[in-house]
Scaffold this active site. Structure first.
Site, PDB file in Angstrom:
ATOM      1  N   ASP A  71      62.573  19.597  44.843  1.00 48.18           N
ATOM      2  CA  ASP A  71      63.993  19.208  45.035  1.00 48.18           C
ATOM      3  C   ASP A  71      64.868  20.385  45.438  1.00 48.18           C
ATOM      4  O   ASP A  71      65.694  20.279  46.335  1.00 48.18           O
ATOM      5  CB  ASP A  71      64.563  18.421  43.829  1.00 48.18           C
ATOM      6  N   ASP A 109      66.808  14.895  38.778  1.00 52.48           N
ATOM      7  CA  ASP A 109      66.992  14.184  37.511  1.00 52.48           C
ATOM      8  C   ASP A 109      68.294  13.366  37.507  1.00 52.48           C
ATOM      9  O   ASP A 109      68.316  12.207  37.091  1.00 52.48           O
ATOM     10  CB  ASP A 109      67.003  15.176  36.342  1.00 52.48           C
TER      11      ASP A 109
END
Ligand code: GLA
Length: 386
Positions: free
Chosen positions: A37, A170
């Site tokens: 990410d 997340d």
């Protein structure tokens, strides 16, 4: 009693009336796409059926007063005079700070909260907390809910207020999760594609019962190594290096940086292939890609620990397993396995007892369903509830 009923009951006990808004935001498990990410790459997490719940009602002033049932503690702060401190209070404060930074006009509120995402296990209890708080602010302050925007604001709270240098995965999945689907996220554009699990398969989370904090030098060191590799290839993020470029030019990189870059570049490719496999309903291929992901995290990115490797090996050797890997930042915490649903009961029993025998540790295992992202929950009247 469900978490929703518990948080509402506690609210009524404290405030003598029902809450006006109840919100929830889930934790997550990542199926594949690890440490990609912050390289603006691809991830494929799913929101799990464990969440932070908050019951609230607005106040007419700038005070936020929140009772945490998990910590049995109440915190109070002023929206117009936010001060840094320590502990779980920093999540609501951090989200309030980041929302105000972005120009949102906030109303004060009071409420109660409860969470069943295990803390510190690598299932993103903090992101679930942040998104639940953001959703509560939206509910009482009346601004419209834009999921990716709220994920970015929550990430800003985590990075700049709490001080953890995480990527966007997340918070994004806690915001955009979809029931019964994993979500492929392009961490550059925040474009999402929801994909159902292959037919007849289930996801099991296996908690090794080992922990290592995220505010940890190892995570930041991996980020620095990825930045160094990007500089070498002349790009801002490893997302922009192809496998061909890596093969052609990677050899001159120093050994460690080369292995880090190899993981990220191949993991991005695996994650996109995993999405294709899901579109074809190809459980075997998805499982195999998860296995390869773990091996790369173990050998090239070096973020597993002994217990993660043990639980992954035991899972793979247990009937019904299609693939297994560590999930989240690593260094401890949880593994995830894709299994044949019909074998779920025996699989969980088998892995738990084999792991206990081998390590002396007591693991937790959850067969989990993908849930919806952060949402406001319709209140059920007393006559309708059971
Ligand atoms: C943690 C971070 C995420 C991501 C993962 C590794 O969960 O919070 O942003 O970097 O580690 O994939």
């Amino acid at each position: 009693m469900s978490l929703q009923q518990q948080v509402v009951t506690e609210f009524e006990r404290q405030f003598g009336a029902p809450p006006s808004v109840v919100v929830r935001a889930p934790g997550r498990v990542n199926l594949i796409g690890e440490h990609t990410d912050y390289n603006e790459g691809f991830v494929m997490p799913m929101a799990i059926d464990r969440a932070t719940w908050i019951a609230v009602r607005p106040r007419s002033d700038q005070t936020v007063r929140l009772h945490s049932m998990d910590h049995d503690e109440t915190t109070e702060f002023q929206l117009d005079a936010l001060e840094r401190g320590k502990g779980w209070q920093e999540y609501p404060k951090g989200v309030a700070w980041a929302l105000r930074e972005k120009g949102y006009a906030l109303t004060g509120w009071e409420g109660t909260t409860i969470c069943d995402v295990p803390l510190g296990a690598g299932l993103s209890s903090s992101a679930s907390y942040e998104l639940a708080v953001a959703r509560a602010f939206a509910g009482v302050s009346g601004f419209s809910w834009d999921a990716p925007k709220m994920a970015l604001i929550s990430q800003q709270a985590e990075n700049q207020w709490v001080g953890v240098n995480c990527g966007i995965m997340d918070q994004m999945i806690s915001a955009v999760g979809e029931q019964d689907h994993a979500v492929l996220i392009d961490c550059r554009t925040l474009e999402t594609t929801s994909l159902p699990l292959p037919e007849g398969t289930s996801v099991v989370i296996l908690d090794t019962a080992t922990r290592r904090g995220l505010v940890d030098s190892a995570y930041n060191e991996r980020r620095r190594q990825c930045e160094e590799a990007s500089r070498y290839f002349g790009v801002r993020f490893l997302r922009d290096v192809t496998l061909e470029q890596f093969d052609a030019r990677g050899k001159q990189l120093d050994e460690v940086t080369r292995r880090r870059a190899r993981h990220v570049i191949t993991e991005n490719a695996r994650t996109r292939m995993a999405a294709e496999a899901m579109k074809r309903n190809d459980a075997l291929c998805l499982g195999e890609l998860m296995n390869l992901s773990h091996d790369s995290l173990r050998d090239h990115f070096e973020v597993t620990n002994h217990e993660l490797n043990v639980i992954v090996d035991l899972s793979r050797a247990t009937r019904g397993c299609l693939g297994a890997r560590m999930t989240g930042a690593g260094f401890g915490g949880c593994a995830v396995a894709l299994i044949e649903s019909v074998q779920a009961g025996d699989f969980v029993k088998g892995v738990v007892s084999a792991y206990r025998d081998e390590t002396g540790l007591n693991p937790a295992a959850y067969v989990c369903r993908a849930s919806e992202g952060a949402s406001e929950v319709k209140m059920v009247g007393p006559e309708e509830s059971d």
